[in-house]
Design a protein around this motif. Structure first.
Motif, PDB file in Angstrom:
ATOM      1  N   GLU A  75       0.717  -1.088   0.231  1.00 59.39           N
ATOM      2  CA  GLU A  75      -0.123  -0.082  -0.117  1.00 59.39           C
ATOM      3  C   GLU A  75       0.687   1.273   0.199  1.00 59.39           C
ATOM      4  O   GLU A  75       0.560   2.236  -0.570  1.00 59.39           O
ATOM      5  N   GLN A  76       1.890   1.163   0.540  1.00 57.67           N
ATOM      6  CA  GLN A  76       2.844   2.384   0.755  1.00 57.67           C
ATOM      7  C   GLN A  76       3.478   2.622  -0.541  1.00 57.67           C
ATOM      8  O   GLN A  76       3.579   3.730  -0.872  1.00 57.67           O
ATOM      9  N   ARG A  77       4.114   1.620  -1.109  1.00 61.05           N
ATOM     10  CA  ARG A  77       4.633   1.602  -2.364  1.00 61.05           C
ATOM     11  C   ARG A  77       3.640   2.188  -3.459  1.00 61.05           C
ATOM     12  O   ARG A  77       4.116   3.047  -4.342  1.00 61.05           O
ATOM     13  N   GLU A  78       2.411   1.777  -3.438  1.00 55.81           N
ATOM     14  CA  GLU A  78       1.451   2.154  -4.159  1.00 55.81           C
ATOM     15  C   GLU A  78       1.205   3.714  -4.267  1.00 55.81           C
ATOM     16  O   GLU A  78       0.992   4.334  -5.098  1.00 55.81           O
ATOM     17  N   PHE A  79       1.316   4.153  -2.870  1.00 57.09           N
ATOM     18  CA  PHE A  79       0.949   5.554  -2.782  1.00 57.09           C
ATOM     19  C   PHE A  79       2.059   6.436  -3.148  1.00 57.09           C
ATOM     20  O   PHE A  79       1.923   7.493  -3.596  1.00 57.09           O
ATOM     21  N   LEU A  80       3.242   5.790  -3.141  1.00 58.47           N
ATOM     22  CA  LEU A  80       4.462   6.562  -3.566  1.00 58.47           C
ATOM     23  C   LEU A  80       4.391   6.915  -4.990  1.00 58.47           C
ATOM     24  O   LEU A  80       5.163   7.740  -5.356  1.00 58.47           O
ATOM     25  N   GLU A  81       3.665   6.063  -5.744  1.00 55.02           N
ATOM     26  CA  GLU A  81       3.759   6.143  -7.379  1.00 55.02           C
ATOM     27  C   GLU A  81       2.607   7.205  -7.573  1.00 55.02           C
ATOM     28  O   GLU A  81       2.787   7.762  -8.817  1.00 55.02           O
ATOM     29  N   ILE A  82       1.763   7.734  -6.828  1.00 53.34           N
ATOM     30  CA  ILE A  82       0.903   8.729  -7.181  1.00 53.34           C
ATOM     31  C   ILE A  82       1.626  10.176  -7.249  1.00 53.34           C
ATOM     32  O   ILE A  82       2.166  10.513  -6.521  1.00 53.34           O
ATOM     33  N   ASN A  83       1.492  10.747  -8.573  1.00 59.86           N
ATOM     34  CA  ASN A  83       2.152  12.068  -8.708  1.00 59.86           C
ATOM     35  C   ASN A  83       1.277  12.674  -9.681  1.00 59.86           C
ATOM     36  O   ASN A  83       0.407  12.203 -10.407  1.00 59.86           O
ATOM     37  N   SER A  84       1.741  13.916 -10.023  1.00 57.86           N
ATOM     38  CA  SER A  84       1.161  14.670 -10.962  1.00 57.86           C
ATOM     39  C   SER A  84       1.645  14.721 -12.312  1.00 57.86           C
ATOM     40  O   SER A  84       3.002  14.846 -12.226  1.00 57.86           O
ATOM     41  N   ILE A  85       0.942  14.601 -13.439  1.00 57.26           N
ATOM     42  CA  ILE A  85       1.495  14.581 -14.673  1.00 57.26           C
ATOM     43  C   ILE A  85       2.080  15.860 -14.895  1.00 57.26           C
ATOM     44  O   ILE A  85       3.312  15.867 -15.705  1.00 57.26           O
ATOM     45  N   ILE A  86       1.561  16.998 -14.571  1.00 61.82           N
ATOM     46  CA  ILE A  86       2.212  18.199 -15.116  1.00 61.82           C
ATOM     47  C   ILE A  86       3.414  18.626 -14.188  1.00 61.82           C
ATOM     48  O   ILE A  86       4.393  18.971 -14.975  1.00 61.82           O
ATOM     49  N   ASN A  87       3.279  18.626 -12.957  1.00 59.78           N
ATOM     50  CA  ASN A  87       4.249  19.067 -12.134  1.00 59.78           C
ATOM     51  C   ASN A  87       4.355  18.446 -10.685  1.00 59.78           C
ATOM     52  O   ASN A  87       3.317  18.215 -10.183  1.00 59.78           O
ATOM     53  N   TYR A  88       5.381  17.685 -10.306  1.00 61.87           N
ATOM     54  CA  TYR A  88       5.568  16.910  -9.077  1.00 61.87           C
ATOM     55  C   TYR A  88       4.833  17.851  -7.796  1.00 61.87           C
ATOM     56  O   TYR A  88       4.706  17.248  -7.178  1.00 61.87           O
ATOM     57  N   LYS A  89       5.193  19.064  -7.799  1.00 65.76           N
ATOM     58  CA  LYS A  89       4.843  19.968  -6.769  1.00 65.76           C
ATOM     59  C   LYS A  89       3.158  19.986  -6.619  1.00 65.76           C
ATOM     60  O   LYS A  89       3.044  20.306  -5.688  1.00 65.76           O
ATOM     61  N   HIS A  90       2.496  19.463  -7.640  1.00 68.67           N
ATOM     62  CA  HIS A  90       0.995  19.456  -7.560  1.00 68.67           C
ATOM     63  C   HIS A  90       0.329  18.131  -7.056  1.00 68.67           C
ATOM     64  O   HIS A  90      -0.578  18.133  -6.387  1.00 68.67           O
ATOM     65  N   GLY A  91       1.419  17.265  -6.984  1.00 64.36           N
ATOM     66  CA  GLY A  91       1.157  15.832  -6.499  1.00 64.36           C
ATOM     67  C   GLY A  91       1.077  16.036  -4.836  1.00 64.36           C
ATOM     68  O   GLY A  91       1.581  16.872  -4.351  1.00 64.36           O
ATOM     69  N   PRO A  92       0.505  14.661  -4.386  1.00 60.20           N
ATOM     70  CA  PRO A  92       0.646  14.631  -2.875  1.00 60.20           C
ATOM     71  C   PRO A  92       2.098  14.577  -2.361  1.00 60.20           C
ATOM     72  O   PRO A  92       2.809  14.078  -2.860  1.00 60.20           O
ATOM     73  N   VAL A  93       2.006  15.198  -1.106  1.00 62.29           N
ATOM     74  CA  VAL A  93       3.406  15.116  -0.525  1.00 62.29           C
ATOM     75  C   VAL A  93       3.690  13.649   0.051  1.00 62.29           C
ATOM     76  O   VAL A  93       2.575  13.196   0.728  1.00 62.29           O
ATOM     77  N   HIS A  94       4.778  12.923  -0.167  1.00 60.17           N
ATOM     78  CA  HIS A  94       5.042  11.652   0.307  1.00 60.17           C
ATOM     79  C   HIS A  94       5.912  11.545   1.442  1.00 60.17           C
ATOM     80  O   HIS A  94       7.341  11.651   1.276  1.00 60.17           O
ATOM     81  N   TYR A  95       5.285  11.517   2.724  1.00 58.51           N
ATOM     82  CA  TYR A  95       6.187  11.634   4.036  1.00 58.51           C
ATOM     83  C   TYR A  95       6.800  10.370   4.029  1.00 58.51           C
ATOM     84  O   TYR A  95       5.918   9.344   3.783  1.00 58.51           O
ATOM     85  N   ARG A  96       7.953  10.305   4.759  1.00 53.49           N
ATOM     86  CA  ARG A  96       8.512   9.198   4.828  1.00 53.49           C
ATOM     87  C   ARG A  96       8.861   8.802   6.229  1.00 53.49           C
ATOM     88  O   ARG A  96       9.408   7.762   6.796  1.00 53.49           O
TER      89      ARG A  96
END
Length: 169
Positions: A75-96
Motif C-alpha cells: 500500500e505504501q509503495r502504491e501511494f508513492l507512485e501517485i504523482n502529478s503529470i504536469i508538475n511534481y509539486k502539484h501531487g501529494p507530498v509523500h512523507y517518509r
C-alpha cells in the motif's frame, strides 16, 4: 405561560443543557505511542486537540500498523507512485518519517480544510521520534482502547515501514 414567560423544556438550544468543562493548562498532554494502533491513536489524539488541549505524541516509530507486513508495504509503495503529470509539486507530498506520517494521520481526522478550529487544533499538535529531553520529565499517558490486543508479531511497526519506503535516520 406564567407571568408573560414561555416555559420551554430544556433541550438542544437551551442554556441549561449540560456542557463539558475542559481544564486547559500550559503543559501539554504527552502520549506515549508505544504499541498503539495508528488509527485508534490518531482518533483519540484528534478528540483531545478539538477539546483545546495541547498534545505531544512521543515514540512515533513504535506505533503499530494493523494488517500483514507485505500488505502494508504494498500500500505504501502504491501511494508513492501517485504523482502529478504536469508538475511534481502539484501531487501529494509523500512523507517518509514516522512523526510526520502520524501528524498527517491525525490531521486527516480533524476538520483541517473545512474549519478554522481544525487548523488551530493541528497547530497544538507535536509529534516526535523518540522522547525529547524537555518532555521526558512529564507524565505520559496511554489509551487503553488503542493498545494492540494480539502479539506484536501480528503488526508492523511504523518505523520499520518507513525505513522500507525510504526513511533514513
Amino acid at each position: 405561560m406564567a407571568n408573560g414567560r414561555i416555559n420551554r423544556p430544556a433541550g438542544r438550544n437551551s442554556n441549561t443543557s449540560k456542557q463539558e468543562v475542559v481544564i486547559r493548562t500550559d503543559r501539554p498532554i504527552v502520549v506515549d505511542a508505544t504499541n498503539h494502533i495508528a488509527g485508534r491513536l490518531a482518533s483519540n489524539v484528534a478528540k483531545l486537540l478539538m477539546q483545546g488541549h495541547r498534545v505531544s505524541v512521543v515514540n512515533c516509530e513504535k506505533i503499530m500498523m494493523s494488517g500483514t507486513r507485505s500488505n502494508q508495504i504494498k500500500e505504501q509503495r502504491e501511494f508513492l507512485e501517485i504523482n502529478s503529470i504536469i508538475n511534481y509539486k502539484h501531487g501529494p507530498v509523500h512523507y517518509r518519517r514516522p512523526d510526520t506520517l502520524m501528524a498527517k494521520m491525525i490531521r486527516q481526522m480533524l476538520p483541517y480544510d473545512r474549519k478554522p478550529s481544525g487548523k488551530e487544533a493541528h497547530q497544538r499538535l507535536r509529534t516526535y521520534i523518540g522522547s525529547p529531553q524537555e518532555i521526558k520529565s512529564l507524565e505520559k499517558i496511554q489509551f487503553e482502547k488503542a493498545l494492540i490486543r494480539k502479539t506484536a508479531s501480528n503488526y508492523t511497526a511504523l518505523g520499520e515501514l518507513c525505513r522500507i519506503i525510504g526513511w533514513t535516520e
